[in-house]
Motif scaffolding. Structure first.
Motif, PDB file in Angstrom:
ATOM      1  N   VAL A  57       1.099   9.672  -5.227  1.00  0.00           N
ATOM      2  CA  VAL A  57       1.337  11.015  -4.695  1.00  0.00           C
ATOM      3  C   VAL A  57       2.541  11.665  -5.361  1.00  0.00           C
ATOM      4  CG1 VAL A  57       1.909  12.306  -2.609  1.00  0.00           C
ATOM      5  CG2 VAL A  57       0.260  10.441  -2.509  1.00  0.00           C
ATOM      6  N   LEU A  58       3.571  10.879  -5.614  1.00  0.00           N
ATOM      7  CA  LEU A  58       4.793  11.426  -6.221  1.00  0.00           C
ATOM      8  C   LEU A  58       4.916  10.993  -7.669  1.00  0.00           C
ATOM      9  CD1 LEU A  58       7.260  10.830  -3.265  1.00  0.00           C
ATOM     10  CD2 LEU A  58       5.950  12.875  -3.818  1.00  0.00           C
ATOM     11  N   HIS A  59       3.798  10.886  -8.353  1.00  0.00           N
ATOM     12  CA  HIS A  59       3.782  10.425  -9.741  1.00  0.00           C
ATOM     13  C   HIS A  59       4.424  11.454 -10.651  1.00  0.00           C
ATOM     14  CE1 HIS A  59       2.455   8.707 -13.469  1.00  0.00           C
ATOM     15  NE2 HIS A  59       1.689   9.726 -13.747  1.00  0.00           N
ATOM     16  N   GLN A  60       5.217  10.958 -11.622  1.00  0.00           N
ATOM     17  CA  GLN A  60       5.822  11.796 -12.672  1.00  0.00           C
ATOM     18  C   GLN A  60       6.617  12.948 -12.073  1.00  0.00           C
ATOM     19  OE1 GLN A  60       5.602  11.348 -15.966  1.00  0.00           O
ATOM     20  NE2 GLN A  60       3.990   9.835 -16.202  1.00  0.00           N
ATOM     21  N   GLY A  61       7.397  12.671 -11.038  1.00  0.00           N
ATOM     22  CA  GLY A  61       8.220  13.729 -10.474  1.00  0.00           C
ATOM     23  C   GLY A  61       7.413  14.827  -9.827  1.00  0.00           C
ATOM     24  N   GLY A  62       6.375  14.467  -9.074  1.00  0.00           N
ATOM     25  CA  GLY A  62       5.573  15.467  -8.390  1.00  0.00           C
ATOM     26  C   GLY A  62       4.396  15.972  -9.187  1.00  0.00           C
ATOM     27  N   VAL A  63       4.062  15.327 -10.279  1.00  0.00           N
ATOM     28  CA  VAL A  63       2.946  15.753 -11.130  1.00  0.00           C
ATOM     29  C   VAL A  63       1.700  14.971 -10.756  1.00  0.00           C
ATOM     30  CG1 VAL A  63       2.105  15.889 -13.490  1.00  0.00           C
ATOM     31  CG2 VAL A  63       4.487  16.366 -13.011  1.00  0.00           C
ATOM     32  N   ILE A 119       0.842  -1.206   0.000  1.00  0.00           N
ATOM     33  CA  ILE A 119       0.000   0.000   0.000  1.00  0.00           C
ATOM     34  C   ILE A 119       0.874   1.252   0.000  1.00  0.00           C
ATOM     35  CG2 ILE A 119      -1.658   1.312   1.390  1.00  0.00           C
ATOM     36  CD1 ILE A 119      -2.788  -1.408   2.321  1.00  0.00           C
ATOM     37  N   ASP A 120       1.933   1.234   0.782  1.00  0.00           N
ATOM     38  CA  ASP A 120       2.833   2.389   0.834  1.00  0.00           C
ATOM     39  C   ASP A 120       3.474   2.657  -0.520  1.00  0.00           C
ATOM     40  OD1 ASP A 120       4.445   4.423   2.358  1.00  0.00           O
ATOM     41  OD2 ASP A 120       6.071   3.108   1.705  1.00  0.00           O
ATOM     42  N   GLU A 121       3.886   1.582  -1.211  1.00  0.00           N
ATOM     43  CA  GLU A 121       4.483   1.745  -2.535  1.00  0.00           C
ATOM     44  C   GLU A 121       3.472   2.325  -3.522  1.00  0.00           C
ATOM     45  OE1 GLU A 121       7.486   1.412  -3.589  1.00  0.00           O
ATOM     46  OE2 GLU A 121       8.385   0.662  -1.747  1.00  0.00           O
ATOM     47  N   CYS A 122       2.235   1.839  -3.472  1.00  0.00           N
ATOM     48  CA  CYS A 122       1.202   2.337  -4.385  1.00  0.00           C
ATOM     49  C   CYS A 122       0.899   3.807  -4.115  1.00  0.00           C
ATOM     50  CB  CYS A 122      -0.071   1.501  -4.254  1.00  0.00           C
ATOM     51  SG  CYS A 122       0.100  -0.205  -4.826  1.00  0.00           S
ATOM     52  N   VAL A 123       0.768   4.159  -2.839  1.00  0.00           N
ATOM     53  CA  VAL A 123       0.495   5.559  -2.489  1.00  0.00           C
ATOM     54  C   VAL A 123       1.651   6.452  -2.922  1.00  0.00           C
ATOM     55  CG1 VAL A 123       0.146   7.147  -0.560  1.00  0.00           C
ATOM     56  CG2 VAL A 123      -1.051   4.964  -0.598  1.00  0.00           C
ATOM     57  N   SER A 124       2.865   5.948  -2.759  1.00  0.00           N
ATOM     58  CA  SER A 124       4.030   6.737  -3.185  1.00  0.00           C
ATOM     59  C   SER A 124       4.002   6.979  -4.685  1.00  0.00           C
ATOM     60  CB  SER A 124       5.326   6.012  -2.790  1.00  0.00           C
ATOM     61  OG  SER A 124       5.421   5.894  -1.399  1.00  0.00           O
TER      62      SER A 124
END
Length: 550
Positions: free
Chosen positions: A396-402, A388-393
């Motif tokens: 939330v931090l998709h595409q370098g903060g996008v 779950i933590d990996e998925c949320v990461s």
């Protein structure tokens, strides 16, 4: 008919001749005044002319290095340029504005084209006079009419496309100085009306529009806000995202390669200006997310698979550089927040404070409920939470903060590698545990072997010492026996073995005995008596022949 118009034509020609004569007289007087100026007056007038010509500081420094005569000649040339009149069209700002307001499309097109040249060559004061005469509003009105007609009336497409193009170039010439920039930024509809000419199907026109808007974007303090507002209004009008028109232009196909490259360069420069100019990190990240959601991430992947010009490649590098810089700053800020809030209760209370009574609260509650349903097993729970933590990461931090594309509600998470990685990690952890156990056993065996080796080494050392001591005792005993034998021999208690036998042999058989003595080795010495024995040794055997002792 021609006859009735002839007197009017003659009168207009006469008026025109008088105007030319007056202008020539005014010009000659101005030249004479310049020639009569003192040296310090020439310097002052030269500085004024630099402002009028909107020269950069670098060019001004070069002109200031000239002598007084050269600067006087420059003043005269500048005066002649300012006095130049257009014999076939309007000359004053008022005349231009009048034709723009009431002329036919063809006449307006000629006037706008001439106006662009005039604005490029005339002084700043002329541009200011044009603006005070509502010149910008007249141009914008022509531009708006051309935009509407070009999109609705097919048979008038060509003339109105030319008009639209000429108006944009005319505005570009007007904003080439500080006064023109202020004039269009102060206009409530100026940039919004200009943005309506952003049309990917007309690459040349769109390049001109973007060049003007990009220049206005970097003008503080309101240029950036005005450009964003113009794009927003355009998106609302077309019912699309405000950056969609730029993304569509980057995706443009079936056009000349040179035009496509030039359009890509203009769009990327404009996007970089829009995204990187704000000082606020949250604003930059927000704008970057919006542009990426519009499709720039896909466009960049497509562009990287193509052969790009150096300038376009540089703009892509600028985009990536600022994205990475903002991402690092965002991560640093997140780490700082984590450092200040390691307490889970504080974090939960903070989230409750932020989300309570808000639209996101039900989803937060659902997330907590799902976490509670995780299977109650230490190993499984840990792996679930890790997944779950990996998925949320990733989200939330998709595409370098996008931000992800919330509109489509599609988000790709590469779960398989995560699970495989977790399985591999679990297997590795098990293997590591087993290896640790085997290592402990091996260490125990090695330790036991070392202890045995030490024990037997000590035993061998003890045996060596014991043998050495016994050898020393034996040597001492032998020496003691030898000493006692020597004492007994000295006292005569013990005869030397073989003495009587030698004498009898010498008397009865001397020759035979000599040969036997020579041939035979001496008899062995009997062993010494044991310590403490007092009995005399037995007599030697009788010699051959039965002879007894003498």
């Amino acid at each position: 008919g021609p006859g009735s118009q002839s007197p009017n034509f003659k009168r207009s020609q006469a008026v025109l001749a008088e105007q030319r004569a007056a202008a020539e007289e005014k010009l000659q007087k101005a030249i004479s005044d310049i020639k009569a100026l003192e040296e310090h007056e020439v310097e002052l007038e030269a500085e004024k002319s630099y402002d009028e010509m909107n020269l950069s500081e670098e060019i001004r420094e070069g002109l200031r290095a000239q002598n007084i005569s050269e600067r006087r000649d420059l003043l005269i040339k500048f005066t002649k340029i300012g006095a130049t009149t257009n014999s076939a069209g309007p000359n004053t700002p008022e005349e231009y504005v009048e034709i723009l307001n009431v002329g036919t499309p063809e006449a307006v097109l000629d006037t706008v084209q001439q106006l662009r040249i005039t604005l490029a060559n005339k002084s700043v004061s002329w541009a200011k006079e044009f603006g005070e005469s509502n010149g910008l509003k007249a141009i914008l009105q022509v531009l708006s009419s051309s935009q509407v007609v070009r999109r609705t009336v097919a048979d008038k497409l060509d003339i109105h496309l030319k008009l639209e193009y000429a108006c944009v170039r005319c505005i570009k010439a007007l904003v080439n100085n500080r006064y023109g920039l202020k004039l269009i930024l102060d206009d409530d509809e100026g940039l919004a009306m200009l943005a309506r000419s952003l049309d990917p199907n007309e690459p040349g026109l769109m390049i001109e529009v973007i060049s003007v808007m990009a220049a206005l974007t970097i003008v503080p303090p309101i240029g950036h806000d005005k450009a964003l507002e113009a794009l927003t209004l355009l998106g609302e009008q077309d019912v699309v995202g405000r950056f969609d028109v730029l993304i569509d232009a980057l995706r443009l196909e079936n056009t000349d390669a040179r035009k496509k490259s030039a359009l890509q360069l203009s769009c990327l420069q404009f996007i970089n200006a829009i995204v990187t100019l704000p000082d606020d990190l949250d604003m930059r990240v927000h704008l970057r997310c919006e542009v990426m959601r519009a499709g720039l991430n896909v466009v960049i992947l497509e562009m990287n698979s193509e052969e790009l010009t150096d300038n376009v490649a540089v703009q892509l590098e600028v985009w990536d550089y600022h994205k990475e810089e903002d991402m690092m700053e965002l991560q640093q800020r997140t780490q700082d927040v984590r450092a200040e809030m390691d307490d889970p209760y504080e974090l939960f209370n903070l989230l409750m404070l932020i989300l309570s009574d808000g639209p996101g609260y039900p989803f937060f509650l659902s997330l907590l409920q799902h976490l509670v349903l995780v299977r109650d097993d230490d190993y499984s729970r840990t792996e679930y939470l890790r997944l779950i933590d990996e998925c949320v990461s990733q989200i939330v931090l998709h595409q370098g903060g996008v931000d992800p594309d919330f509109a489509t509600r599609r988000f790709h998470i590469d779960v398989d590698p995560l699970i495989e990685g977790m399985v591999d990690k679990a297997q590795v952890e098990d293997a590591i545990g087993e290896a640790e156990h085997l290592r402990e056993l091996m260490d125990e065996q090695i330790e036991a072997a070392k202890e045995k080796e030490t024990y037997w080494a000590e035993r061998v050392d003890e045996l060596h010492i014991d043998l050495a001591m016994k050898e020393e005792e034996r040597k001492k005993e032998v020496e003691s026996l030898n000493l006692k034998i020597d004492e007994m021999l000295k006292k005569g208690v013990v005869a030397k073995p073989g003495a009587a036998t030698d004498k009898a042999t010498d008397k009865k058989e001397p020759e035979k005995k000599e040969e036997a003595a020579v041939a035979a080795p001496p008899p062995p010495t009997p062993p010494p008596p044991p310590p403490g024995a007092n009995a005399a040794p037995p007599p030697p055997p009788p010699p051959p022949g039965g002879a007894g002792p003498p």
